[in-house]
Design a protein around this motif. Sequence first.
Motif: not given
Length: 835
Positions: A424-425, A427, A485-487, A489-491, A493-494
């Motif tokens: 999982q990523w 930030c 999350g595991d993506e 790009d989605r991380v 965005e969050q």
Amino acid sequence: MNSPRLWSLASVIPTLLLLVFLVLQTAFIFLDYQTKSERLLLQSREEVLGKVNKLQQSLSDALMRHDNAVAERELTLAALNDNVSQLLVLDENAEVLLSNQMSLKFMFASAVLPEFEWADFYQARDKNRLLYQYVEAEKNIYVYAPLQLARKDHSLKRNNTGAIFVSYSLVKPYQTLLANTIQDSMKNTLVVAIALLTLTILLVKMIIAPLNRLVQAAQQLNNDNDDAFPQLKEGQGEIGLLQRAFMAMADKMKLNFEQLSASEQRWHYALSGARDGVWDWSIESNQVFFSARWKEMLGYIEDEIGDDIEELEQRIHPDDLMDMFACLRLHLAGKTPFYEHIHRVQCKDGDFCWVLDRGKVIEWAEDGKPSRLICTHTDITEYRKAQDLVAFQAYHDEVTQLPNRRKLLEHLAIEISRTKQSQQWGCLLFIDLDKFKQVNDVHGHVAADTLLRMVAKRLLQMMEGGNIVARLLGDEFAIVLPQLGDEPDRVAEQALGFAQAVRKRIASPFVLQGQRINLSCTIGITLFPDGEQSATDILRQADIAMFHGKEDGRDMIHFFSEEMENRVQRNHNLQQMLRLALEQDEIKLFLQPKVDRKGNVVGCEALLRWYQPQRGWITPSEFVPAAEDSGLIIELGNWVLTQSCLMLKHWQQSGLPEQFKTLSVNVSPKQFLQVDFIEQISRIVKESEINPNLLELEITETILVSQLDDAVEKIKALRALGIRFAIDDFGTGYSSMSYLSTLPITALKIDRSFVEHLETQVSQQAIVAAIIAMAENLGLEVIAEGVENVAQLNFLKAKGCALFQGYLFGRALSAEEFSQNLLPKAAPQFSTVDA
């Protein structure tokens, strides 16, 4: 019934000897009987088989000749043995031809003999085999032996085959054997019994009787009789040694008791002085003695606590109970030399106090297990509070009570490890409040700290789950958002959405001392895990992203990129090279002339150039920002000012042209804001012995915006010495025109960005015209920078500008070249000094 421990040795020893003898004698009889039984069985087998073999020969011959009389005689002789129960001759149909019992003749064996087996009979008859069988339960031997019989009725058939059946009983032989075995053992039993009786009498006289006397003496000692210890009649051998050792031990015990009594008194005195509580646990009975001080520490009086171990157990904090008893069990098992543990104990009022619990096993049971434990309780509540406070302060910020940088890095390292395992990523957000220093300067440190706490509270209200917010330094905060999350790009965005929410939350006005305070913030974001970066690397990346957001105009959100890191690395390398450049004299002083409307050189501006042997010429636009970031700009500025003044001194000594008015030197904001800036300038001017009126310091509008009052005082102090001041890059900052009327400055410099578009942009023409007109009205000189063509020059002249700089009049020259042009009759001889 008396306990076995109280049985007398006078009865125990003979009884044990008798029991041992009986057991051994029984075993011997049994083993002897077994051996003889096996031998009897073997002999009987040989005897029976011998008889059968002999009968096979004799009976077969007689029956083949039809001589029944001889056959009956042979059978009768063989059956004379008392152990032979049945001896039969059977024909091919198991009919009895001959028998040791006449009543059985001409009858079928299966009808008259229960033990007869057809299967064994057929084996003997058809396969011509002798079958032997011993039945243990019946003590009988059964034998089936094949027997050749004569042909019947004189036919031509081959001879018939019958069988001999023998039943041999061993009941009587075994009974006789048992009786003989017992009879033989009785003699040995009698001899051994006499020996045991003699041994018992000797034991009683030589050992048991002296031991009884020793027991009586020990009982007298146990009665605490102060009379002299009675003398014992010395026994023989080891008993005598034991008696003498006992006497010596009794004397030593008396002395030890006296010393123990004195030691106990000292112990009680020491405990009362140390104010420690005592609990004394009798492990076998599970009873505990709690001292009055122990109860007092918890707020109880004497009768409010019982003497059961549960009184202690139920008061220990649940979080400490398991660990405390685990530590205690280790000591009780003998794995630690003493017991020591720190835990919380509940007081009468419901609060918990911290105690240092120490103890040691002092008594053991006969089986080697501990039976008594004594421990002391020391109240360390105040010490523990101070220790917890120190630990909290080590990991938390004093102003906001948020986790500090150290705590953040530890937490971030844990989250990086977790994200690697879970794929999982997460930030990290690096938040810097914009222009917070102005709040500090205007409202003071106390109000600024209050504002920081208000910011921290807003950030805390946004935290949930595993999120953590920390304060780093000054107005810097950091937020960790793990497991998004595991993506990537989605991380991202969050993370961006959360950062926008943070920026919006910070932008909402604060009320401080009755005033509305508006803040903005710049946020740097980096994702993790990204390769093998450590927590420090991740924090540095977020810091870099924030820094670039500051460069782009503040109130920004920036993501970290590899390009940013490369720029930072290049900047770092440049800073290291710049330090060496100052040491190795690679920095050179260049001068750009200032001319008047007639083209006369009336001054110059000192500029820096750097020639690096490996890279060649490095422009100021590249190395000056690196010097600003590293703090080298102060050292660099002092060096430029010193070299410029030395050069100006040389020019004065060589005879300056009459039209030469100023040598301008740029001063960075960091250099200007130094506390001892006035002293530094004064010292350099004094040591160089120059005319202060020829020195002009150029400052930017940034200094005036951030530190106007301080700037006014410093400019006034240096103007009093005769030093001139010019506002560099005028019109590009966030200046207010009001300061121009209050500052004792002498000149304005129009930035080159306005000059370069004079030919094409009307708006730039209007701005430049306005600046010139305003300066004229304020009595200030105007210098136009970046003049590169005649059209620009003519426009500026038309508007009233009197001084110019730019490539139209020549590029910047080295100090030597400029001196030769300025002073054609004298070569430059000025020296350089280290900054």
